[in-house]
Design an enzyme around this catalytic site. Sequence first.
Site, PDB file in Angstrom:
ATOM      1  CB  CYS A 189      27.252 -28.774 -32.263  1.00 26.79           C
ATOM      2  SG  CYS A 189      25.645 -28.307 -32.425  1.00 26.79           S
ATOM      3  CG  ASP A 204      29.784 -45.372 -48.122  1.00 24.17           C
ATOM      4  OD1 ASP A 204      28.749 -45.795 -48.882  1.00 24.17           O
ATOM      5  OD2 ASP A 204      30.338 -44.318 -48.328  1.00 24.17           O
ATOM      6  CB  CYS A 240      30.635 -34.959 -56.243  1.00 19.45           C
ATOM      7  SG  CYS A 240      31.660 -34.451 -54.748  1.00 19.45           S
ATOM      8  CB  CYS A 259      22.284 -24.896 -30.863  1.00 21.06           C
ATOM      9  SG  CYS A 259      22.702 -26.319 -31.503  1.00 21.06           S
TER      10      CYS A 259
END
Length: 253
Positions: A171, A60, A189, A246
């Site tokens: 997928c 992250d 969020c 895809c």
Amino acid sequence: MLSDQEFLRYNRQIMLPQIGEAGQQSLTSAQVLLVGAGGLGSAAALYLAGAGIGNLVIADDDTVDSSNLQRQVIYRDSDQGKAKAAMAAEQLQALNPHIRIRAVKARLADQRLAMEVSLADVVLDCSDNLETRYAVNQACFKANTPLISGAAIRWQGQLMAFDFRQGKGPCYHCLFPRQEGAVDEPQNCSNSGIAGPVVGTVGNLQALETIKLLTGAGEVGFGSLRQFDGLTMGWQAFQLPTDRSCPVCGTGE
């Protein structure tokens, strides 16, 4: 072989006939990559560390903010302004000193993403943006690495599992096709809101699917979309067909 300390520590799940000592050894030997250490990642990471996943990689590039603490329960108030990956690793190591944890303080992309995915036995997509989701999906398919993907917003949660070990779809791109040249509209969020326990529920279930996958216990919901409504406590499940056109997993037919 499990050490005496490990046997005592994980005894309650070793007692489960679907796991046993062999399953616990599989967990201890596994490497799991978590992409994103927010609400999904923090919940999933705590239970994976508790279960004894031997090698956890937490990636992250963000830092802890006060607005995160309502749902990203791995962090403490004193962690504000610090790197999420590093703070998550610190908490997980305190929870379980018998496992190895590596913090990657960066947003994985391109070759670095491909390398980390290739080293993992399973990848958890706990990210909060479409660009990362598409990239992780493609990297996992190319590396034949199973992917457990979660998402949550407002009162709704989604859980998806993709088994790429045989080089076949469906997928993530089959479910949410990306139009060439389209600009992804941010919906997260910060601009839509989130009920903390909803994102925690999905993250915990990502951890559960990972444990089942690594131990062979039960059935993993591969190729299905499961949606959770926190307001009604209702679940819906949809089987996902492979999109033959895809660009990631299709046959080109």
